[in-house]
Scaffold this motif. Structure first.
Motif, PDB file in Angstrom:
ATOM      1  N   ALA A  93       0.834  -1.209   0.000  1.00 27.97           N
ATOM      2  CA  ALA A  93       0.000   0.000   0.000  1.00 27.97           C
ATOM      3  C   ALA A  93       0.867   1.256   0.000  1.00 27.97           C
ATOM      4  CB  ALA A  93      -0.925   0.004   1.206  1.00 27.97           C
ATOM      5  N   GLY A  94       1.992   1.204   0.695  1.00 29.07           N
ATOM      6  CA  GLY A  94       2.874   2.366   0.744  1.00 29.07           C
ATOM      7  C   GLY A  94       3.566   2.649  -0.573  1.00 29.07           C
ATOM      8  N   SER A  95       3.790   1.602  -1.363  1.00 30.07           N
ATOM      9  CA  SER A  95       4.445   1.826  -2.654  1.00 30.07           C
ATOM     10  C   SER A  95       3.452   2.259  -3.721  1.00 30.07           C
ATOM     11  CB  SER A  95       5.199   0.571  -3.096  1.00 30.07           C
ATOM     12  OG  SER A  95       4.301  -0.502  -3.267  1.00 30.07           O
ATOM     13  N   LYS A  96       2.251   1.753  -3.671  1.00 34.10           N
ATOM     14  CA  LYS A  96       1.189   2.125  -4.603  1.00 34.10           C
ATOM     15  C   LYS A  96      -0.123   1.839  -3.892  1.00 34.10           C
ATOM     16  CE  LYS A  96       1.058   3.427  -8.966  1.00 34.10           C
ATOM     17  NZ  LYS A  96       1.430   4.772  -9.292  1.00 34.10           N
ATOM     18  N   TYR A  97      -0.970   2.843  -3.731  1.00 31.56           N
ATOM     19  CA  TYR A  97      -2.172   2.699  -2.913  1.00 31.56           C
ATOM     20  C   TYR A  97      -3.023   1.484  -3.241  1.00 31.56           C
ATOM     21  CZ  TYR A  97      -1.076   7.451  -1.414  1.00 31.56           C
ATOM     22  OH  TYR A  97      -0.456   8.559  -0.921  1.00 31.56           O
ATOM     23  N   PRO A  98      -3.232   1.139  -4.518  1.00 31.78           N
ATOM     24  CA  PRO A  98      -4.038  -0.060  -4.790  1.00 31.78           C
ATOM     25  C   PRO A  98      -3.409  -1.348  -4.266  1.00 31.78           C
ATOM     26  CG  PRO A  98      -3.942   1.322  -6.723  1.00 31.78           C
ATOM     27  CD  PRO A  98      -2.965   1.891  -5.737  1.00 31.78           C
ATOM     28  N   GLY A  99      -2.128  -1.293  -3.898  1.00 28.75           N
ATOM     29  CA  GLY A  99      -1.488  -2.464  -3.317  1.00 28.75           C
ATOM     30  C   GLY A  99      -2.116  -2.881  -2.001  1.00 28.75           C
ATOM     31  N   ALA A 100      -2.905  -1.991  -1.386  1.00 27.18           N
ATOM     32  CA  ALA A 100      -3.597  -2.344  -0.146  1.00 27.18           C
ATOM     33  C   ALA A 100      -4.563  -3.499  -0.373  1.00 27.18           C
ATOM     34  CB  ALA A 100      -4.345  -1.133   0.400  1.00 27.18           C
ATOM     35  N   LEU A 101      -4.955  -3.713  -1.612  1.00 26.78           N
ATOM     36  CA  LEU A 101      -5.847  -4.833  -1.907  1.00 26.78           C
ATOM     37  C   LEU A 101      -5.173  -6.179  -1.657  1.00 26.78           C
ATOM     38  CD1 LEU A 101      -7.577  -3.523  -5.138  1.00 26.78           C
ATOM     39  CD2 LEU A 101      -8.546  -3.688  -2.858  1.00 26.78           C
ATOM     40  N   ALA A 102      -3.850  -6.180  -1.449  1.00 21.39           N
ATOM     41  CA  ALA A 102      -3.172  -7.423  -1.083  1.00 21.39           C
ATOM     42  C   ALA A 102      -3.709  -7.957   0.239  1.00 21.39           C
ATOM     43  CB  ALA A 102      -1.661  -7.205  -1.002  1.00 21.39           C
ATOM     44  N   VAL A 139     -10.247 -11.694  -8.429  1.00 18.48           N
ATOM     45  CA  VAL A 139     -11.385 -10.971  -9.005  1.00 18.48           C
ATOM     46  C   VAL A 139     -11.441  -9.548  -8.454  1.00 18.48           C
ATOM     47  CG1 VAL A 139     -13.908 -10.887  -9.094  1.00 18.48           C
ATOM     48  CG2 VAL A 139     -12.712 -13.031  -9.530  1.00 18.48           C
ATOM     49  N   LEU A 140     -11.194  -9.399  -7.147  1.00 19.92           N
ATOM     50  CA  LEU A 140     -11.202  -8.071  -6.537  1.00 19.92           C
ATOM     51  C   LEU A 140     -10.161  -7.160  -7.184  1.00 19.92           C
ATOM     52  CD1 LEU A 140     -12.227  -6.175  -4.268  1.00 19.92           C
ATOM     53  CD2 LEU A 140     -10.394  -7.105  -2.855  1.00 19.92           C
ATOM     54  N   PHE A 141      -8.960  -7.669  -7.385  1.00 24.17           N
ATOM     55  CA  PHE A 141      -7.922  -6.887  -8.057  1.00 24.17           C
ATOM     56  C   PHE A 141      -8.366  -6.482  -9.456  1.00 24.17           C
ATOM     57  CE2 PHE A 141      -4.716  -8.408  -5.023  1.00 24.17           C
ATOM     58  CZ  PHE A 141      -4.006  -7.246  -4.847  1.00 24.17           C
ATOM     59  N   PHE A 142      -8.914  -7.440 -10.179  1.00 28.79           N
ATOM     60  CA  PHE A 142      -9.263  -7.156 -11.566  1.00 28.79           C
ATOM     61  C   PHE A 142     -10.406  -6.155 -11.670  1.00 28.79           C
ATOM     62  CE2 PHE A 142     -10.399  -8.045 -15.970  1.00 28.79           C
ATOM     63  CZ  PHE A 142      -9.139  -7.940 -16.516  1.00 28.79           C
ATOM     64  N   VAL A 143     -11.422  -6.295 -10.824  1.00 29.18           N
ATOM     65  CA  VAL A 143     -12.528  -5.333 -10.833  1.00 29.18           C
ATOM     66  C   VAL A 143     -12.011  -3.946 -10.486  1.00 29.18           C
ATOM     67  CG1 VAL A 143     -14.647  -4.654  -9.629  1.00 29.18           C
ATOM     68  CG2 VAL A 143     -14.355  -7.000 -10.409  1.00 29.18           C
ATOM     69  N   PHE A 144     -11.165  -3.860  -9.478  1.00 28.92           N
ATOM     70  CA  PHE A 144     -10.607  -2.568  -9.083  1.00 28.92           C
ATOM     71  C   PHE A 144      -9.791  -1.953 -10.219  1.00 28.92           C
ATOM     72  CE2 PHE A 144      -7.292   0.071  -7.247  1.00 28.92           C
ATOM     73  CZ  PHE A 144      -8.059   0.957  -6.500  1.00 28.92           C
ATOM     74  N   ALA A 145      -8.944  -2.763 -10.852  1.00 26.12           N
ATOM     75  CA  ALA A 145      -8.074  -2.243 -11.908  1.00 26.12           C
ATOM     76  C   ALA A 145      -8.862  -1.791 -13.123  1.00 26.12           C
ATOM     77  CB  ALA A 145      -7.053  -3.308 -12.314  1.00 26.12           C
ATOM     78  N   THR A 146      -9.911  -2.500 -13.460  1.00 29.26           N
ATOM     79  CA  THR A 146     -10.654  -2.140 -14.669  1.00 29.26           C
ATOM     80  C   THR A 146     -11.665  -1.028 -14.432  1.00 29.26           C
ATOM     81  OG1 THR A 146     -12.233  -3.924 -14.278  1.00 29.26           O
ATOM     82  CG2 THR A 146     -10.371  -4.400 -15.725  1.00 29.26           C
ATOM     83  N   ARG A 147     -11.881  -0.643 -13.188  1.00 32.52           N
ATOM     84  CA  ARG A 147     -12.779   0.484 -12.920  1.00 32.52           C
ATOM     85  C   ARG A 147     -12.043   1.822 -13.033  1.00 32.52           C
ATOM     86  NH1 ARG A 147     -17.176   1.044 -14.084  1.00 32.52           N
ATOM     87  NH2 ARG A 147     -17.691   2.514 -12.473  1.00 32.52           N
ATOM     88  N   GLY A 148     -10.731   1.803 -12.977  1.00 30.22           N
ATOM     89  CA  GLY A 148      -9.953   3.036 -13.054  1.00 30.22           C
ATOM     90  C   GLY A 148      -9.885   3.567 -14.467  1.00 30.22           C
ATOM     91  N   ARG A 149      -9.060   4.568 -14.634  1.00 34.45           N
ATOM     92  CA  ARG A 149      -8.877   5.157 -15.961  1.00 34.45           C
ATOM     93  C   ARG A 149      -8.407   4.095 -16.951  1.00 34.45           C
ATOM     94  NH1 ARG A 149      -5.003   9.549 -13.614  1.00 34.45           N
ATOM     95  NH2 ARG A 149      -3.789   7.697 -13.734  1.00 34.45           N
TER      96      ARG A 149
END
Length: 187
Positions: A13-22, A143-153
């Motif tokens: 999360a500290g390196s890239k905020y979406p990494g918190a999904l780990a 699935v959570l990662f993919f949904v999150f990634a595809t909702r962004g720009r």
């Protein structure tokens, strides 16, 4: 194991905020671990407290890695709000379709190649057939990662990078699965 799991989540999360999904991996495996013992141990047990402690360690690690979230909280929350507000203007299904087509095309032809892409696809399907819970636990996180990634720009599919370790484990499991002709135990 729970306490140590919080550190990489906080670092991600500290390196890239979406990494918190780990943290989804930790939560998924905690619920899978607890599922059998929920009747004997009740709905709240010592393992649940360790999972909460893991989350607290993740937050503490994030603060150490990214102290600006505390030292300059208004700017942090402003930036975080901007990131959260940068969603695709399309529907969820349209974003998923676009992400799957773009990501699948790039993975198959350029980044991983046909063999690795097919092994990963088989790895995503094998847990559905075998119904083994530890492997099924990886699927919701993916699935959570993919949904999150595809909702962004558009182009934010690169935020899918934290799911590669799970995909690599699933692909390796397919390659080592005894029913597919390989000798030796499964992962």
């Amino acid at each position: 194991d729970y306490l140590l799991a919080g550190i990489p989540v906080g670092l991600a999360a500290g390196s890239k905020y979406p990494g918190a999904l780990a943290g989804a991996y930790v939560a998924a495996f905690h619920f899978l671990r607890r599922w059998d013992g929920r009747r004997e141990q009740g709905w709240l047990c010592r393992g649940d407290l360790r999972a909460v402690a893991s989350g607290a360690i993740a937050v503490a690690t994030f603060v150490v890695v990214d102290p600006a979230c505390v030292l300059d909280a208004p700017t942090f929350w402003s930036d975080f709000g901007w990131i959260a507000g940068e969603l695709r203007k399309t529907s969820l299904l349209d974003g998923l379709w676009d992400g799957i087509v773009c990501y699948g095309h790039d993975a198959f032809l350029y980044t991983m190649g046909p063999a690795a892409t097919l092994a990963i696809l088989a790895g995503l399907l094998l847990p559905l057939q075998t119904r083994e819970r530890p492997w099924l636990g990886l699927l919701p996180a993916c699935v959570l990662f993919f949904v999150f990634a595809t909702r962004g720009r558009p182009g934010s599919e690169s935020y899918f990078l934290p799911v590669y370790p799970a995909l690599a484990l699933l692909a390796a499991r397919v390659l080592l699965h005894p029913r597919l002709g390989r000798a030796g135990p499964c992962l």
